[in-house]
Enzyme design. Structure first.
Site, short mmCIF file in Angstrom:
data_model
loop_
_atom_site.label_atom_id
_atom_site.label_comp_id
_atom_site.label_asym_id
_atom_site.label_seq_id
_atom_site.Cartn_x
_atom_site.Cartn_y
_atom_site.Cartn_z
N GLY A 143 0.82 -1.21 0.00
CA GLY A 143 0.00 0.00 0.00
C GLY A 143 0.85 1.25 0.00
O GLY A 143 2.06 1.22 0.25
N CYS A 144 0.22 2.39 -0.28
CA CYS A 144 0.98 3.63 -0.46
C CYS A 144 1.62 4.11 0.84
O CYS A 144 2.80 4.45 0.88
CB CYS A 144 0.13 4.72 -1.09
SG CYS A 144 -1.44 5.06 -0.26
N TYR A 145 0.84 4.13 1.94
CA TYR A 145 1.44 4.53 3.21
C TYR A 145 2.50 3.52 3.65
O TYR A 145 3.57 3.89 4.14
CB TYR A 145 0.37 4.66 4.30
CG TYR A 145 -0.37 5.97 4.30
CD1 TYR A 145 0.31 7.17 4.45
CD2 TYR A 145 -1.75 6.02 4.16
CE1 TYR A 145 -0.38 8.38 4.47
CE2 TYR A 145 -2.44 7.22 4.18
CZ TYR A 145 -1.75 8.40 4.34
OH TYR A 145 -2.43 9.60 4.36
N THR A 148 5.78 3.98 1.75
CA THR A 148 6.50 5.18 2.16
C THR A 148 7.20 4.99 3.50
O THR A 148 8.36 5.36 3.68
CB THR A 148 5.53 6.38 2.28
OG1 THR A 148 4.59 6.35 1.22
CG2 THR A 148 6.28 7.69 2.29
#
Lengths: 332, 332, 332, 332
Positions: A143-145, A148
């Protein structure tokens, strides 16, 4: 004649970015793209940036079986049903959360409903994960979070340089991360000119981040920022030992094509990663508190979603990992 | 071993976009990039989006002579001096205004100083211009406003469908069009949340637009808009005859790879062209006034500058015109 | 004990701005605010900027009859029914389009449905209109585009300085002008970073603008801009005679408290009017075409809606016209 | 005839906001405004939003001595010299950092140069501080980051509910907080569409925040956000005891006119405070880590600068504390 790929859930923002990347990929041929309420429309009616792409969106389920590899960019909870309809020989990269977690209880607590299962976790930069992805037919892209924050944190915890039990994260995301549904709180009038935290104290991505990064206790506050793309995560942790956190990261990513530890003193900016598959990192020790501070930036639709998925697909298909992906952002 | 190219004036926004496009171009090798005050810095210190590009900016004049083709992305008025220092065999694409005008008096009136001369005008979609560019060693690539407005207007005037003596244009540009110099009126605090017209009544690009489009009288009002990239031009003209303006444009651009006349009723949006070399067009007749209204959108750094320049370079080098360029925008 | 006022349709953006202005108005007491789907919620749950305003939204129709004056900020077509339920002694300012047009046929063509009727037109700066408003119990406050464009154009036509049959307008609006309904095309992801024209060739506000300004033929192209508030209209017209357009405007507005003709050479910026009831104007003659160019800027929720309505209410109630209104914008 | 006030340093953003607030203040008369390089210009040439304010900027030092109270909105380090020139009877509110710190060593470490001294700290909501300000002729108004974070943190530390030695803050600010000087990194092209951290690991406001809040160890990461105004601070701390952090804050601010603890579950948004003197707060316990999370939002030019300064001035002048200030934001 290239490798045949299809996209299920092509009308959302991640779906649109997948179509753009596939169109520019020298080895992939897009054979189908499906959508729910937009089925029957030309792609460019839904994604004006793809004017010139001559393809009509099919209904979900249609024509996916002709593909060698299918990308699933569906709302959370819908991937298992679509995956079940695909022949065993079709490779799948899921951009949703459904198959990421190993802990069914965590799924129940944050998402509810039946836990679909666990697929190979699609973050190639984690130790051992590149080979695992290459050997898999089913991959749950990160996922994006989680991408990161994990890229910022995992090497520090693995090296024993950061306390996994004392991690504090504040991460701000552009609006495309909130999806494309028509909600008043996502209207331009509400978003431009301001910052809004949301799901404070209990975000559903915390279990994935802990699983991927090795953190055992993590406070995460997400913030919606007035920009279309990008995530900036500020990750702080109590140091263990006296390793320089920047050097730990630089060593971990020395050979990675998509993760750049910036020159000392230069801090990541989300805009520099827009449209690319790059993640930019920097770290220091806070003078007053002594805490490690790592800042991580990427494009939530790039390395945080569609770019990541293509990177995984390249590995699964035996292609060079960077094929069709750029490390250079579109800026300003 | 590819074709050797260099960029003079690489520290500005158009220069940065050129470097990005060259890095992704399969036939071009970047051998030098020069800058004035930033000479000696790594490219990524000036353009954070190019982290990973391993090149140091040279001083203006350095090493350009080793190139097969040089892009000049210099401030207006500086191209002639640099061009004079290059060997005759080096091809040049100038992104500045210096060599665009045929009329020295118009240069004097709007820019002042000595008129440098006239090179082949670099807008391949104009009739006959594609071949002229391919046959030239010196090309003056079109300006961002001129490209946006000319693509909307020239076919209508050429077809006798629009009165060249009665054209009214309002064109809004993103901030990168104003360049990268530190000026208070370009600060984010001043620009965000508002629209500001500038140079109203006498913009220096009017002579170029008239020359390229065939208009004989043209009112143009430029507006600075709170977005980093993009130009949206609303071009209105009194109709001559009863041709459907959309059909005139559609016929003119039927075989063009980068100019899209959108389906009837769909209007261009600048964001759809960001990062691409596409121009989107739509036209109608205004119900109340009967005037032709054409809306044209493109990326001022793409089809309005660096993309356009690479398109010209492809033609000059005998490469397929679309090599290394995308028609798909990075959106949202 | 002040004058009792109520707001019907308080959950939209114009409604919220009305509540803010009333809260800061020294002579008005807010006795009721109604809404449709938000009835029963505290005002601050709908308008976070009004945290501390202790009022619950009532259902439409509730409690409005207790007011001395009612502001209607309803969707177009709904004002007549609500107005019919109010006692004759209650003054009404309608912010909707329902009662603005004198020409029922124009209503039919652009809005459809039954034409509700014609009330006193609420633009005090038009000749004679200030007294008419002060003498009325029912006022149709001018629309945001009409206010912006009429203030730029009406004095020039009235003075015989501009040809009413040759007017071309391009007007860009902030997103609050598009209302607060949840639509995909108004999402922040779609709007930020770009400009989008809409309703090109046939905007429903053209009849109102012609009626108020005296124009007989008018081409208007509206553009959605990435900012929450503000309208910037570029109004061009063929000159008649040789009057200086700036001087015509300066003379017309010399005594007006809310309309500022800026010093020669200074052009209006929407951001400078945000949150205020000011309209900024500037004019010149275009060098190439000879056309008059007037640029007009105001806050679509201020002088374009709620501020305008309060200005009308002040006149109707015998208060000084500027009470509770500011000419100074909130910037940057 | 009101109280005579003057503003030194009127050309910056805080200076402009002071002029706006003073113009709308019923008890204050602006008698002079000074600037450095803009001296001699009309105020509206520097602040377009103040068109209609009939005042010319004087040179620094001019005419300030005629005022009953002077606001200093000067660059850091310049206040002492100007203050020294004012008669003893003139009250002063300094918006700069010069007189805020009690610890000269901290000044040396973060600012360098001579420590000017220590004035009464201008944050009325701190215990005892309201009376101290009212009794003072010299007040150092709190800084924007310090106001945002201290209002979130001080009551929790004072109540023994949060560990002062374990505080982690990430705070994002709009661009007006970075001032009005022409710097490339503050250009709209660089800022729009992205988030950029800066001064990571050692921000000069940390000593002020610790002094005002009672924190003994504090990690603060500041981020520049693409919006003109507003600060959003996410303040996390290890809890002590089992007090509900929201209740601690609600009790502390129950009688405060400008600080609103929002209803449980509603999180602050910076846009809701724009143009106002309000601070919005919310708090919870993070489910995974158990940490206290407080989010605080205000307008950096309002409660973070000019509004705060007027609030202090009201107290010093014996006026009601809320005179001329609004708690309602200008939104959307």
């Amino acid at each position: 004649m290239g490798i045949r790929v299809a996209v299920a859930g092509a009308s959302g923002y991640a779906g649109g970015e997948l179509l753009r990347l596939i169109a520019g990929h020298p080895e992939l041929d897009l054979v189908a793209a499906t959508a729910h309420s937009s089925a029957g429309k030309p792609v460019s009616a839904v994604h004006p940036q793809l004017a010139g792409l001559d393809l009509v969106l099919g209904g979900t389920g249609a024509a996916l079986t002709d593909a060698d590899l299918v990308f699933l960019a569906l709302p959370h909870g819908q991937s298992a049903a679509v995956a079940a309809q695909l022949p065993g020989g079709v490779k799948i990269v899921d951009l949703g959360a459904d198959f990421r977690l190993r802990d069914a209880a965590a799924w129940d607590r944050y998402y509810g409903g039946t836990h679909a299962g666990t697929w190979t976790y699609g973050l190639p930069e984690l130790p051992g994960q590149r080979a695992a992805i290459a050997a898999s037919d089913r991959v749950a892209s990160t996922g994006c979070y989680a991408a990161t924050i994990t890229l910022a944190l995992a090497p520090l915890i693995a090296a024993g340089a950061a306390d996994p039990a004392d991690v504090v994260v504040v991460a701000a995301s552009g609006t495309s991360g909130a999806g494309r549904s028509a909600k008043v709180n996502l209207l331009a009038s509400e978003v431009m000119g301001g910052l809004s935290p949301y799901k404070v104290g209990a975000h559903q991505h915390v279990p994935e981040i802990k699983q991927a990064s090795g953190a055992t206790s993590l406070s995460m506050t997400p913030v919606l920022a007035p920009m279309p793309r990008g995530i900036l995560a500020t990750v702080t942790a109590r140091p263990l030992g006296d390793a320089d956190p920047r050097e730990v990261l630089a060593a971990a990513y020395a050979d990675e094509p998509f993760v750049h530890v910036l020159p000392a003193g230069v801090w990541p900016r989300t805009a520099a990663t827009a449209g690319s598959n790059a993640c930019h990192l920097q770290a220091t020790l806070d003078v007053d508190s002594g805490r490690i501070v790592v800042v991580s930036a990427l494009d939530n639709l790039g390395k945080g979603a569609a770019g990541q998925a293509v990177q995984c697909a390249n590995l699964m298909l035996g292609l060079p990992e960077t094929t069709g992906l750029s490390v250079f952002g579109v800026a300003p």
